[in-house]
Design a protein around this motif. Structure first.
Motif, PDB file in Angstrom:
ATOM      1  N   LEU A  49       0.879  -0.983  -0.142  1.00 15.37           N
ATOM      2  CA  LEU A  49      -0.080   0.113   0.004  1.00 15.37           C
ATOM      3  C   LEU A  49       0.777   1.268  -0.094  1.00 15.37           C
ATOM      4  O   LEU A  49       0.440   2.429  -0.573  1.00 15.37           O
ATOM      5  N   THR A  50       2.070   1.217   0.695  1.00 15.59           N
ATOM      6  CA  THR A  50       2.849   2.342   0.622  1.00 15.59           C
ATOM      7  C   THR A  50       3.369   2.730  -0.572  1.00 15.59           C
ATOM      8  O   THR A  50       4.441   3.577  -0.618  1.00 15.59           O
ATOM      9  N   LYS A  51       3.783   1.740  -1.587  1.00 18.47           N
ATOM     10  CA  LYS A  51       4.355   1.941  -2.861  1.00 18.47           C
ATOM     11  C   LYS A  51       6.078   2.057  -2.497  1.00 18.47           C
ATOM     12  O   LYS A  51       6.501   3.196  -2.727  1.00 18.47           O
ATOM     13  N   PRO A  52       6.692   1.085  -1.850  1.00 20.07           N
ATOM     14  CA  PRO A  52       7.981   1.361  -1.565  1.00 20.07           C
ATOM     15  C   PRO A  52       8.945   1.764  -2.773  1.00 20.07           C
ATOM     16  O   PRO A  52       9.809   2.635  -2.378  1.00 20.07           O
ATOM     17  N   ARG A  53       8.896   1.575  -3.877  1.00 17.68           N
ATOM     18  CA  ARG A  53       9.407   1.940  -4.928  1.00 17.68           C
ATOM     19  C   ARG A  53       9.326   3.551  -5.242  1.00 17.68           C
ATOM     20  O   ARG A  53      10.371   4.198  -5.847  1.00 17.68           O
ATOM     21  N   ILE A  54       8.184   3.949  -5.214  1.00 15.66           N
ATOM     22  CA  ILE A  54       7.809   5.513  -5.042  1.00 15.66           C
ATOM     23  C   ILE A  54       8.681   6.196  -3.824  1.00 15.66           C
ATOM     24  O   ILE A  54       9.218   7.056  -4.134  1.00 15.66           O
ATOM     25  N   ILE A  55       8.521   5.514  -2.583  1.00 16.06           N
ATOM     26  CA  ILE A  55       9.145   6.165  -1.651  1.00 16.06           C
ATOM     27  C   ILE A  55      10.852   6.224  -1.689  1.00 16.06           C
ATOM     28  O   ILE A  55      11.395   7.252  -1.356  1.00 16.06           O
ATOM     29  N   GLU A  56      11.306   5.388  -2.407  1.00 13.46           N
ATOM     30  CA  GLU A  56      12.793   5.296  -2.667  1.00 13.46           C
ATOM     31  C   GLU A  56      13.135   6.305  -3.596  1.00 13.46           C
ATOM     32  O   GLU A  56      14.106   7.237  -3.296  1.00 13.46           O
TER      33      GLU A  56
ATOM     34  N   LEU B  11       7.533   7.523   6.050  1.00 14.04           N
ATOM     35  CA  LEU B  11       6.156   7.189   6.543  1.00 14.04           C
ATOM     36  C   LEU B  11       5.075   8.268   5.974  1.00 14.04           C
ATOM     37  O   LEU B  11       4.051   7.989   5.694  1.00 14.04           O
ATOM     38  N   SER B  12       5.787   9.667   5.802  1.00 11.20           N
ATOM     39  CA  SER B  12       4.749  10.551   5.117  1.00 11.20           C
ATOM     40  C   SER B  12       4.478  10.093   3.863  1.00 11.20           C
ATOM     41  O   SER B  12       3.364  10.289   3.412  1.00 11.20           O
ATOM     42  N   ALA B  13       5.410   9.790   2.860  1.00 10.01           N
ATOM     43  CA  ALA B  13       5.013   9.328   1.631  1.00 10.01           C
ATOM     44  C   ALA B  13       4.218   7.868   1.581  1.00 10.01           C
ATOM     45  O   ALA B  13       3.218   7.870   0.665  1.00 10.01           O
ATOM     46  N   GLY B  14       4.517   7.007   2.572  1.00  8.44           N
ATOM     47  CA  GLY B  14       3.943   5.968   2.633  1.00  8.44           C
ATOM     48  C   GLY B  14       2.181   6.353   2.814  1.00  8.44           C
ATOM     49  O   GLY B  14       1.231   5.658   2.357  1.00  8.44           O
ATOM     50  N   SER B  15       2.057   7.293   4.012  1.00  7.57           N
ATOM     51  CA  SER B  15       0.753   7.481   4.205  1.00  7.57           C
ATOM     52  C   SER B  15      -0.029   8.027   2.941  1.00  7.57           C
ATOM     53  O   SER B  15      -1.171   7.700   2.702  1.00  7.57           O
ATOM     54  N   ALA B  16       0.588   9.121   2.119  1.00  7.05           N
ATOM     55  CA  ALA B  16      -0.092   9.432   0.920  1.00  7.05           C
ATOM     56  C   ALA B  16      -0.247   8.278   0.078  1.00  7.05           C
ATOM     57  O   ALA B  16      -1.305   8.473  -0.789  1.00  7.05           O
TER      58      ALA B  16
ATOM     59  N   LEU C 198      24.127  12.434  11.441  1.00  5.98           N
ATOM     60  CA  LEU C 198      23.686  11.103  11.079  1.00  5.98           C
ATOM     61  C   LEU C 198      22.250  10.929  11.561  1.00  5.98           C
ATOM     62  O   LEU C 198      21.350  10.361  11.157  1.00  5.98           O
ATOM     63  N   TRP C 199      22.042  11.319  13.014  1.00  2.00           N
ATOM     64  CA  TRP C 199      20.570  11.341  13.632  1.00  2.00           C
ATOM     65  C   TRP C 199      19.580  12.087  12.768  1.00  2.00           C
ATOM     66  O   TRP C 199      18.594  11.678  12.499  1.00  2.00           O
ATOM     67  N   LEU C 200      19.994  13.486  12.279  1.00  2.00           N
ATOM     68  CA  LEU C 200      18.960  14.093  11.599  1.00  2.00           C
ATOM     69  C   LEU C 200      18.714  13.384  10.235  1.00  2.00           C
ATOM     70  O   LEU C 200      17.467  13.519   9.992  1.00  2.00           O
ATOM     71  N   VAL C 201      19.727  12.745   9.615  1.00  2.00           N
ATOM     72  CA  VAL C 201      19.262  11.966   8.472  1.00  2.00           C
ATOM     73  C   VAL C 201      18.549  10.871   8.569  1.00  2.00           C
ATOM     74  O   VAL C 201      17.457  10.894   7.670  1.00  2.00           O
ATOM     75  N   ILE C 202      18.628   9.941   9.579  1.00  2.00           N
ATOM     76  CA  ILE C 202      17.784   8.846   9.862  1.00  2.00           C
ATOM     77  C   ILE C 202      16.420   9.454  10.210  1.00  2.00           C
ATOM     78  O   ILE C 202      15.438   8.763   9.766  1.00  2.00           O
ATOM     79  N   ALA C 203      16.323  10.506  10.911  1.00  2.00           N
ATOM     80  CA  ALA C 203      14.892  11.137  11.419  1.00  2.00           C
ATOM     81  C   ALA C 203      14.334  11.590  10.233  1.00  2.00           C
ATOM     82  O   ALA C 203      13.001  11.267  10.114  1.00  2.00           O
ATOM     83  N   THR C 204      14.937  12.522   9.521  1.00  2.00           N
ATOM     84  CA  THR C 204      14.294  12.831   8.136  1.00  2.00           C
ATOM     85  C   THR C 204      13.996  11.634   7.227  1.00  2.00           C
ATOM     86  O   THR C 204      12.609  11.850   6.657  1.00  2.00           O
ATOM     87  N   PHE C 205      14.945  10.721   7.042  1.00  2.00           N
ATOM     88  CA  PHE C 205      14.498   9.624   6.177  1.00  2.00           C
ATOM     89  C   PHE C 205      13.250   8.862   6.879  1.00  2.00           C
ATOM     90  O   PHE C 205      12.235   8.517   6.104  1.00  2.00           O
TER      91      PHE C 205
END
Length: 313
Positions: free
Chosen positions: A32-39, A71-76, A59-66
């Motif tokens: 449902l989250t369309k992983p390839r689009i998220i990539e 999750l935001s893209a997966g929601s959409a 590194l923490w900022l990159v992980i948190a943003t990633f």
């Protein structure tokens, strides 16, 4: 009564619905989250963080943003599947999606998409900053409401304006580091905006019969291939020109050098497509997927060049 694997297989062959196993359910929610689009979306987020930092971000900022961005893209994407469940059943390319196959109840998919949206907004807000969280939420709402619910079924320019939702990750990558808006990420926003029609229309040419069957007025299903290819060439020129605007704003010599080479190759591919589509509607001759696949490589390499550029100055 004991049910054997043979009984289940026989029921499947007979067309009798069977309850999906836990692994199938998990796969369905992931799909449902369309992983390839998220990539692809995250590939336009993380490199911009390096550009904004002019080096290596936390590194923490990159992980948190990633994670928040994923999750935001997966929601959409999940909410898009809910809205488009009816037309997904009519299109060969999307007929295997979980809701089109009735693998997951629509109500559950709706709740899943909304929960992902709330979690992603909170994650970005508390772990990154609220500007990035607000931008991600705006992109989510625009994709689901603006594109999927309003534009997609009403105009052949649906992907032109609706595609703006996919441009937000570049700005989010910048604001995650700086917590402010600037002209440089807006240029990258426009690069993705002008890249989207050549990218998606080449795919839609391949599946134009699907869109026609679902009564979705995607441009390749309402006009001839020659006209689609002509517009692809126009958008490609604008995209390449826009990509070079980043040079005086935020990069050194490496990024524009890569942008010029990639832009030339993209233009060659676009003109080749236009030439092949001039006198035929035969997709085996037009080969639209060739441009589609290169467009993915183009965007990835362009943004990687933007990330590498600060290290070469």
């Amino acid at each position: 009564m004991h049910v054997t694997a043979v009984d289940v297989n026989s029921a499947n062959r007979a067309g009798i619905p069977t309850s999906p196993g836990f692994r199938d359910v998990v796969k369905g929610y992931v799909a449902l989250t369309k992983p390839r689009i998220i990539e692809l979306l995250l590939l336009t987020t993380v490199p911009v963080m390096f550009l904004a930092e002019q080096g290596v971000p936390s590194l923490w900022l990159v992980i948190a943003t990633f994670c928040g961005g994923a999750l935001s893209a997966g929601s959409a994407n999940a909410l898009n599947c809910v809205v488009d469940a009816d037309v997904d059943q009519l299109m060969r390319r999307t007929s295997r999606r979980p809701l089109a196959r009735h693998q997951i109840p629509t109500r559950n998919a709706l709740i899943f998409g909304l929960v992902l949206g709330v979690v992603s907004t909170a994650m970005l807000g508390f772990w990154v900053n609220w500007l990035s969280a607000g931008l991600a939420l705006a992109a989510n709402v625009f994709y689901v409401v603006g594109y999927t619910m309003i534009l997609k079924r009403r105009t052949s320019q649906n992907i032109v304006w609706g595609g703006a939702a996919g441009c937000f990750p570049a700005v989010i990558g910048w604001t995650a580091v700086t917590n402010e808006l600037a002209l440089a990420p807006f240029v990258l926003f426009l690069v993705i905006f002008f890249w989207t029609p050549p990218h998606f229309w080449s795919l839609a040419m391949r599946y134009r019969e699907d869109y026609a069957a679902a009564s979705i007025p995607m441009l390749p299903s309402v006009v001839g291939s020659a006209e689609v290819a002509r517009q692809i060439v126009i958008y490609t020129w604008v995209m390449v020109g826009t990509s070079l605007l980043l040079w005086p704003l935020a990069t050194g010599w490496f990024y524009p050098a890569v942008a010029i080479v990639l832009g030339i190759v993209f233009l060659v591919e676009a003109y080749d497509l236009k030439s092949r589509a001039q006198d035929t509607e035969d997709l085996s001759v037009i080969k639209p997927m060739r441009l589609f696949h290169f467009s993915n490589a183009y965007l990835a390499l362009l943004f990687v060049a933007a990330a590498v550029d600060p290290f070469l100055r």
